[in-house]
Write an enzyme that holds these catalytic residues in place. Structure first.
Site, PDB file in Angstrom:
ATOM      1  N   SER A  24       0.732  -1.119   0.075  1.00  0.00           N
ATOM      2  CA  SER A  24      -0.060  -0.106  -0.048  1.00  0.00           C
ATOM      3  C   SER A  24       0.806   1.282  -0.079  1.00  0.00           C
ATOM      4  O   SER A  24       2.017   1.339   0.354  1.00  0.00           O
ATOM      5  CB  SER A  24      -1.005  -0.056   1.100  1.00  0.00           C
ATOM      6  OG  SER A  24      -1.665   1.261   1.290  1.00  0.00           O
ATOM      7  N   TYR A  80      -1.908  -0.997  10.100  1.00  0.00           N
ATOM      8  CA  TYR A  80      -1.900  -1.088   8.897  1.00  0.00           C
ATOM      9  C   TYR A  80      -0.533  -0.672   8.066  1.00  0.00           C
ATOM     10  O   TYR A  80       0.046  -1.549   7.583  1.00  0.00           O
ATOM     11  CB  TYR A  80      -3.180  -0.552   8.333  1.00  0.00           C
ATOM     12  CG  TYR A  80      -3.294  -0.871   6.799  1.00  0.00           C
ATOM     13  CD1 TYR A  80      -3.854  -2.256   6.526  1.00  0.00           C
ATOM     14  CD2 TYR A  80      -3.180   0.072   5.727  1.00  0.00           C
ATOM     15  CE1 TYR A  80      -4.182  -2.435   5.160  1.00  0.00           C
ATOM     16  CE2 TYR A  80      -3.187  -0.367   4.482  1.00  0.00           C
ATOM     17  CZ  TYR A  80      -3.753  -1.517   4.107  1.00  0.00           C
ATOM     18  OH  TYR A  80      -3.856  -1.758   2.649  1.00  0.00           O
TER      19      TYR A  80
END
Length: 267
Positions: free
Chosen positions: A137, A150
């Site tokens: 990401s 995350y």
């Protein structure tokens, strides 16, 4: 002319929806044999039937399940050419508001599982001189408050990718990473109230765009594909000039809040 992936055996985790499903369709359309792994058996079994692939219900946080995924792939197809570590979890909120079990799930799913599954598949990837594609990401490039677990997992996933890529540079096995910005999937759109406004300040990708990057890495073995380019540029600027993030944050959050409001009206 045959596609470079024709006849290759591809394992995809998190294959029941979103990027995983889109990647499965793209690999299958290129002539690959797809092995679909996810916790939701019904979804991947239906998809596997339509694509002529193999469905293996898998909880990637369970080491025994990962061993079974590799074993069933080998029993059915006899080889592993590509591994796509795509399964992901998130726990949004300030760190002190998050349940420790939720934090553990994020790390186990996003970082520990790719490490372990890659290790289990590695002897077979050596034989096929194969490829591992890890779906990370942009949050693995830049800190994102309210998504600390995350971010940590995706920074770690990128670090793992590049470290092992170096280890295997003479073995014919490549590790690659795809680092997208926000994607129009339930992972983001079904949790609008908790996704930081900052996320929606950036262009929103489709699952198919990210899947295209995953397949491209499996073919050309490029170390990383990050997208959109404008979001990557901003992330890199923030890395070199940390104060810039704080300077730009109010305007970006205001822009993201407007986008989020539009998405809510469409829901």
């Amino acid at each position: 002319m045959n596609h470079p992936l024709a006849g290759k055996v591809v394992i995809i985790t998190g294959a029941s929806s979103g990027v995983g499903e889109a990647a499965a369709r793209s690999f299958a359309s290129a002539g690959a044999k797809v092995v679909l792994a996810a916790r939701t058996a019904a979804k991947i079994e239906q998809l596997a039937q339509s694509l002529g692939g193999l469905a293996v219900p898998t909880d990637v946080t369970d080491l025994a399940a990962l061993r079974q995924l590799v074993a069933r792939t080998l029993a059915t197809f006899g080889r592993i050419d590509v591994l796509v570590n795509n399964a992901a979890a998130n726990a949004r909120g300030t760190l002190d508001s998050l349940d420790p079990d939720a934090i553990a799930t994020v790390i186990d799913t996003n970082l520990k599982a790719p490490l372990l599954l890659t290790r289990l598949a590695l002897p077979h990837l050596r034989e096929s001189r194969g490829v591992v594609v890890n779906v990370a990401s942009i949050a693995g490039h830049v800190p994102l408050p309210h998504e600390a677990p995350y971010c940590a997992s995706k920074w770690g996933l990128r670090g793992f990718t590049f470290a092992v890529r170096h280890e295997l540079q003479d073995a014919g096995v490549a590790l690659c990473v795809v680092s997208p910005g926000p994607i129009a999937t339930p992972f983001v759109l079904d949790d609008l109230d908790h996704v930081p406004d900052l996320v929606f300040s950036q262009p929103i990708l489709t699952a198919e765009q990210v899947a295209e990057a995953v397949v491209a890495c499996a073919v050309d073995r490029r170390a990383e594909r990050a997208m959109p380019r404008t979001t990557l540029l901003l992330a890199r600027l923030v890395q070199f000039f940390p104060a810039l993030q704080e300077l730009l944050r109010p305007a970006l959050e205001a822009k993201g809040a407007k986008v989020k409001a539009r998405l809510r009206r469409k829901a």
